[in-house]
Design a protein around this motif. Structure first.
Motif, PDB file in Angstrom:
ATOM      1  N   LEU A 246       0.979  -1.248  -0.017  1.00 12.88           N
ATOM      2  CA  LEU A 246      -0.109  -0.052  -0.044  1.00 12.88           C
ATOM      3  C   LEU A 246       0.815   1.319  -0.016  1.00 12.88           C
ATOM      4  CD1 LEU A 246      -2.849  -1.258   2.618  1.00 12.88           C
ATOM      5  CD2 LEU A 246      -2.936  -0.910   0.224  1.00 12.88           C
ATOM      6  N   ALA A 247       2.041   1.339   0.543  1.00 12.18           N
ATOM      7  CA  ALA A 247       2.766   2.427   0.825  1.00 12.18           C
ATOM      8  C   ALA A 247       3.330   2.349  -0.605  1.00 12.18           C
ATOM      9  CB  ALA A 247       3.877   2.140   1.708  1.00 12.18           C
ATOM     10  N   ALA A 248       3.824   1.544  -1.229  1.00 15.16           N
ATOM     11  CA  ALA A 248       4.126   1.517  -2.850  1.00 15.16           C
ATOM     12  C   ALA A 248       3.378   2.042  -3.605  1.00 15.16           C
ATOM     13  CB  ALA A 248       4.731   0.264  -3.073  1.00 15.16           C
ATOM     14  N   ALA A 249       1.959   1.444  -3.671  1.00 20.93           N
ATOM     15  CA  ALA A 249       0.983   2.158  -4.265  1.00 20.93           C
ATOM     16  C   ALA A 249       0.617   3.572  -4.296  1.00 20.93           C
ATOM     17  CB  ALA A 249      -0.457   1.191  -3.926  1.00 20.93           C
ATOM     18  N   THR A 315       4.881  -8.165  -2.493  1.00 22.81           N
ATOM     19  CA  THR A 315       5.842  -7.436  -1.658  1.00 22.81           C
ATOM     20  C   THR A 315       6.238  -8.328  -0.273  1.00 22.81           C
ATOM     21  OG1 THR A 315       3.931  -6.467  -0.614  1.00 22.81           O
ATOM     22  CG2 THR A 315       5.136  -5.233  -2.543  1.00 22.81           C
ATOM     23  N   SER A 316       6.133  -9.500  -0.478  1.00 20.22           N
ATOM     24  CA  SER A 316       6.026 -10.538   0.794  1.00 20.22           C
ATOM     25  C   SER A 316       7.590 -10.256   1.462  1.00 20.22           C
ATOM     26  CB  SER A 316       5.998 -11.958   0.478  1.00 20.22           C
ATOM     27  OG  SER A 316       4.692 -12.207  -0.025  1.00 20.22           O
ATOM     28  N   VAL A 337       7.319  -7.965 -10.650  1.00 21.83           N
ATOM     29  CA  VAL A 337       8.159  -7.322  -9.734  1.00 21.83           C
ATOM     30  C   VAL A 337       7.910  -7.963  -8.322  1.00 21.83           C
ATOM     31  CG1 VAL A 337       8.677  -4.795  -8.960  1.00 21.83           C
ATOM     32  CG2 VAL A 337       7.908  -5.251 -11.281  1.00 21.83           C
ATOM     33  N   ALA A 338       8.977  -8.176  -7.572  1.00 19.96           N
ATOM     34  CA  ALA A 338       9.070  -8.926  -6.526  1.00 19.96           C
ATOM     35  C   ALA A 338      10.122  -8.562  -5.212  1.00 19.96           C
ATOM     36  CB  ALA A 338       8.866 -10.324  -6.548  1.00 19.96           C
ATOM     37  N   THR A 339       9.738  -8.694  -4.209  1.00 22.93           N
ATOM     38  CA  THR A 339      11.101  -8.583  -3.185  1.00 22.93           C
ATOM     39  C   THR A 339      11.674  -9.672  -3.123  1.00 22.93           C
ATOM     40  OG1 THR A 339       9.114  -9.201  -1.602  1.00 22.93           O
ATOM     41  CG2 THR A 339       9.801  -6.912  -1.570  1.00 22.93           C
ATOM     42  N   ASP A 340      12.696  -9.873  -2.633  1.00 20.30           N
ATOM     43  CA  ASP A 340      13.687 -11.273  -2.642  1.00 20.30           C
ATOM     44  C   ASP A 340      13.459 -12.236  -1.619  1.00 20.30           C
ATOM     45  OD1 ASP A 340      15.578 -12.940  -3.036  1.00 20.30           O
ATOM     46  OD2 ASP A 340      17.284 -11.517  -2.888  1.00 20.30           O
ATOM     47  N   PRO A 357      12.783  -4.169  -0.004  1.00 19.85           N
ATOM     48  CA  PRO A 357      11.367  -3.840   0.773  1.00 19.85           C
ATOM     49  C   PRO A 357      11.188  -2.296   0.978  1.00 19.85           C
ATOM     50  CG  PRO A 357      13.009  -4.733   2.292  1.00 19.85           C
ATOM     51  CD  PRO A 357      13.732  -4.740   0.994  1.00 19.85           C
ATOM     52  N   ASP A 358      11.458  -1.453  -0.150  1.00 20.25           N
ATOM     53  CA  ASP A 358      11.306   0.018  -0.064  1.00 20.25           C
ATOM     54  C   ASP A 358      10.100   0.430  -0.987  1.00 20.25           C
ATOM     55  OD1 ASP A 358      12.523   2.795   0.900  1.00 20.25           O
ATOM     56  OD2 ASP A 358      12.387   2.816  -1.498  1.00 20.25           O
ATOM     57  N   PRO A 359       9.306   1.114  -0.304  1.00 22.38           N
ATOM     58  CA  PRO A 359       7.986   1.699  -0.997  1.00 22.38           C
ATOM     59  C   PRO A 359       8.250   2.365  -2.276  1.00 22.38           C
ATOM     60  CG  PRO A 359       7.592   2.002   1.193  1.00 22.38           C
ATOM     61  CD  PRO A 359       9.111   1.703   1.189  1.00 22.38           C
TER      62      PRO A 359
END
Length: 416
Positions: A246-249, A315-316, A337-340, A357-359
């Protein structure tokens, strides 16, 4: 040659990638040389702020429509934090969080004994059902455990149940859906020779780029044809890190006035007060951005959702192995597009983008993915055979047959 009888045991039916995939396997193998059935411990689940009776679940309906017998031991009524991620559970799940050996009634054990006695091989969907299969007095059948996460340490006493079943000789093989799963469970104490990697696969006829579906769903949702769209297909659970998404959105929608965000999955609905609170917190000061965030809940047409999207995002923060949403989205032409986490880096390599993991970094990656989509398209097309459901189902069938033959040889009397 007689049919090989295979019984799958589920903790319960609820929306989630592991159950979708396992049900695909069962349907793909049932009716040939194998005859499958399913026993669900719970007939009703309460997860992700949603109560889900078994009969309303898409996997249950697909299995029964395909002629697979499905039965349930009990009806769950309790709620609380689950052993398989945040968002609620049932009486069985609650018991798992409190003790390694939850209580089962005599009637439940008798029903389980009848079901296992009628099977040649038992499949356990994840390790949670082993709390039942480890109960004394049940018929001994070779067990194959299907593992779909990369964090066994976060599975509570379910990991202890798995290790106990391995030590007792019940577990003859473990299917790992990703290399990260195999590595994690080997580190947790499961013998390496029991761990077999069978990568996840999807129906390539269903999940494919489709301009008609793309145009149809965009028209239905009032999304302009050229608007950049990001899809987030996940249940409302702690491991999915919804606040980070949501922060990235917020960053993405603030930067691009044409951008849209689609959120699908159990709990991704306006009547989920917890999600509403997270959205309010994320959009503080800019509540009007919510007008371009579409909450779709559980959808039966995910192929259309992905086809309508330009990006599929995850974004898990933990637990993921080989996320089905990334695979399905890629097969429909959406750039991942995914987190590692888990095998995400392996899945998106050369096909999409990996992010911290950064918005702001995630929002930037979404925009970059939209711009670079034509460059990623050849790699996404070339990946289709790798993620074929046909390949996956055949591999499961071969392993089940191998386990059965091994158990049959072990049962033969020693030569004089």
């Amino acid at each position: 040659m007689s049919e090989l009888r295979v019984l799958s045991i589920y903790e319960g039916f609820f929306s989630g990638g592991a159950r979708i995939l396992h049900s695909d396997v069962v349907l793909g193998l049932h009716g040939g040389v194998q005859r499958h059935s399913v026993l669900s411990i719970e007939g009703e689940m309460h997860r992700e702020a949603t109560r889900q009776p078994m009969e309303e679940d898409a996997c249950y309906r697909a299995l029964t429509a395909g002629g697979v017998p499905v039965a349930a031991l009990r009806r769950g009524t309790d709620t609380g934090p689950g052993a398989d991620g945040a968002g609620g559970t049932t009486a069985f799940g609650a018991a798992l969080t409190q003790a390694a050996a939850p209580a089962f009634s005599a009637a439940e054990l008798a029903a389980t004994a009848r079901a296992t006695a009628a099977a040649d091989v038992v499949l356990s969907l994840k390790e949670q059902p082993l709390a039942l299969l480890n109960q004394a007095g049940l018929p001994l059948r070779p067990v194959v455990v299907c593992l779909h996460r990369s964090d066994p340490e976060n599975q509570g006493p379910a990991l202890d149940a798995l290790l106990a079943a391995v030590a007792a000789g019940r577990v003859k093989a473990c299917v790992c859906c990703a290399e990260s799963t195999r590595s994690a469970y080997a580190a947790a104490g499961v013998p390496a020779e029991l761990l077999h990697v069978i990568p996840n696969g999807v129906d390539l006829l269903r999940f494919r780029p489709d301009p008609v579906r793309r145009a149809g769903l965009r028209a239905e949702l009032g999304i302009p044809a050229q608007a950049p769209v990001v899809a987030f297909a996940a249940r409302w659970a702690g491991m999915k890190n919804v606040p980070l998404f949501l922060a990235a959105a917020r960053e993405f929608l603030r930067r691009d006035p044409d951008g849209r965000v689609l959120m699908c999955g159990a709990g991704m609905t306006a009547d989920n007060q917890g999600l509403r609170a997270e959205i309010t917190a994320a959009l503080a000061g800019e509540p009007w951005l919510a007008a371009r965030m579409v909450l779709l809940g559980v959808r039966r047409d995910m192929e259309a959702v992905y086809a309508a999207s330009d990006v599929v995002s995850l974004t898990s923060s933990s637990g993921e192995a080989a996320p089905l949403c990334l695979i399905e989205g890629m097969m429909c032409g959406a750039v991942p597009v995914a987190t590692d986490v888990g095998d995400c880096a392996r899945l998106v390599a050369g096909r999409g983008l990996l992010t911290p993991p950064d918005p702001e970094a995630i929002a930037t990656a979404w925009t970059e993915a939209v711009v670079r989509a034509p460059l990623f398209a050849p790699a996404l097309e070339a990946a289709r055979e790798e993620f074929s459901r046909t390949r996956m189902v055949a591999a499961y069938g071969a392993l089940i047959d191998q386990v059965h033959r091994g158990a049959a040889r072990a049962a033969l009397p020693e030569p004089l």
